[in-house]
Design a protein around this motif. Structure first.
Motif, short mmCIF file in Angstrom:
data_model
loop_
_atom_site.label_atom_id
_atom_site.label_comp_id
_atom_site.label_asym_id
_atom_site.label_seq_id
_atom_site.Cartn_x
_atom_site.Cartn_y
_atom_site.Cartn_z
N ILE A 1 0.88 -1.18 0.00
CA ILE A 1 0.00 0.00 0.00
C ILE A 1 0.91 1.22 0.00
O ILE A 1 1.69 1.43 0.94
N ASN A 2 0.85 2.00 -1.06
CA ASN A 2 1.78 3.13 -1.20
C ASN A 2 1.17 4.15 -2.15
O ASN A 2 0.23 3.84 -2.89
N LEU A 3 1.73 5.35 -2.12
CA LEU A 3 1.25 6.38 -3.04
C LEU A 3 1.55 5.99 -4.48
O LEU A 3 0.79 6.28 -5.40
N GLU A 4 2.67 5.32 -4.67
CA GLU A 4 3.11 4.95 -6.03
C GLU A 4 3.87 3.63 -5.93
O GLU A 4 4.28 3.22 -4.84
N PRO A 5 4.09 2.94 -7.06
CA PRO A 5 4.84 1.68 -7.00
C PRO A 5 6.23 1.90 -6.39
O PRO A 5 6.92 2.86 -6.71
N SER A 6 6.60 0.98 -5.49
CA SER A 6 7.92 1.09 -4.84
C SER A 6 8.96 0.39 -5.70
O SER A 6 8.64 -0.21 -6.73
N GLN A 7 10.19 0.42 -5.24
CA GLN A 7 11.29 -0.27 -5.92
C GLN A 7 11.06 -1.78 -6.03
O GLN A 7 11.58 -2.43 -6.90
N THR A 8 10.31 -2.32 -5.04
CA THR A 8 10.13 -3.78 -4.97
C THR A 8 8.71 -4.19 -5.35
O THR A 8 8.27 -5.29 -4.99
#
Ligand code: APR
Length: 233
Positions: A200-207
């Motif tokens: 769950i994040n504002l945008e896709p993370s590195q992983t």
């Protein structure tokens, strides 16, 4: 639908962003005003302890100006009613999870409201500024540092965290960019051990590719929405 019995949640700076604390790597990130190696390494503390203490004193003071948001509160309320094992691991050094009511909580990168004595190694709750003259409550000498994990140092509670990751059936990562290890590697451990994994994040993370389920949006809406969607909630 699966009913989960053993949940590990990892949080990062993104969960506190809507409370008014800046994240590290966003455009207006904290480290743009203070270069990271000037303030968050053991070498910086040797070179310029006053600057480092000032920086953390300011961050500690800022905690009295902010409050937990609905994402912190949703996690705490979920933990209270959840009928299974629940561990919250945070990379954040703020105190918003505990102020929201979270109980089973590990601060893997330390806490702004704790200090450690470099001479006797004791750790103490500490809510005000650390000055060069501030004495250690245990040994009386003046060698206190923030109880914060700086770059190049080993995060806290790693054995406990890996054990929980190996046993969990649901791993949820909230508000973290996935740039900093070992936390960025937790999803892989949980996944290898058979857990369902959710970002769950504002945008896709590195992983992002490692997560089975991804939900993008503000933590203050997405966290409660996801937790409410779990079976039995
Ligand atoms: N809701 C959800 N996610 C958000 C929000 C929000 N309102 N605002 C920002 N984010 C996301 C950003 O998109 C970003 O991916 O939160 C993430 C924050 O990432 P970082 O700033 O890199 O913070 P974090 O992952 O916690 O950093 C890890 O790095 O500097 C070290 O020790 C420090 O604990 C920190 C570690």
């Amino acid at each position: 639908m699966t009913s989960y019995r053993n949940i590990v949640v990892l949080t990062g700076a993104g969960i506190s962003a809507e409370s008014g604390l800046k994240t590290f790597r966003d455009a207006d990130g904290l480290w743009e005003n203070h270069r990271i190696e000037e303030v968050a390494t053991p070498e910086a503390f040797v070179r310029n302890p006053e600057l480092v203490q000032r920086f953390y004193n300011a961050r500690r003071q800022q905690l009295s100006e902010v409050s937990p948001n609905s994402a912190h509160i949703a996690l705490a309320e979920f933990e209270q009613t959840f009928n299974g094992r629940f561990l919250l691991v945070t990379q954040n050094v703020d105190d918003l999870h505990e102020r929201a009511g979270s109980q089973n909580l590990l601060h893997m990168h330390g806490e702004l409201k704790k200090v450690r004595c470099l001479l006797c190694n004791s750790v103490h709750r500490y809510a005000t500024d650390i000055e060069a003259s501030t004495e250690c409550p245990a040994c009386g000498r003046t060698a206190l540092r923030p109880h914060i994990v700086w770059f190049g140092e080993m995060p806290f509670y790693m054995d406990e965290i890996y054990q929980a990751l190996e046993q969990c059936d649901l791993f949820i990562s909230i508000g973290t960019s996935g740039h900093v290890y070992p936390a960025a590697g937790f999803v892989e451990v949980a996944r290898q051990c058979g857990a369902h994994t959710v970002e769950i994040n504002l945008e896709p993370s590195q992983t992002e590719d490692l997560f089975a389920e991804r939900r993008y949006g503000a933590a203050t809406t997405e966290v409660a929405r996801f937790l409410n969607s779990l079976p039995g909630q």
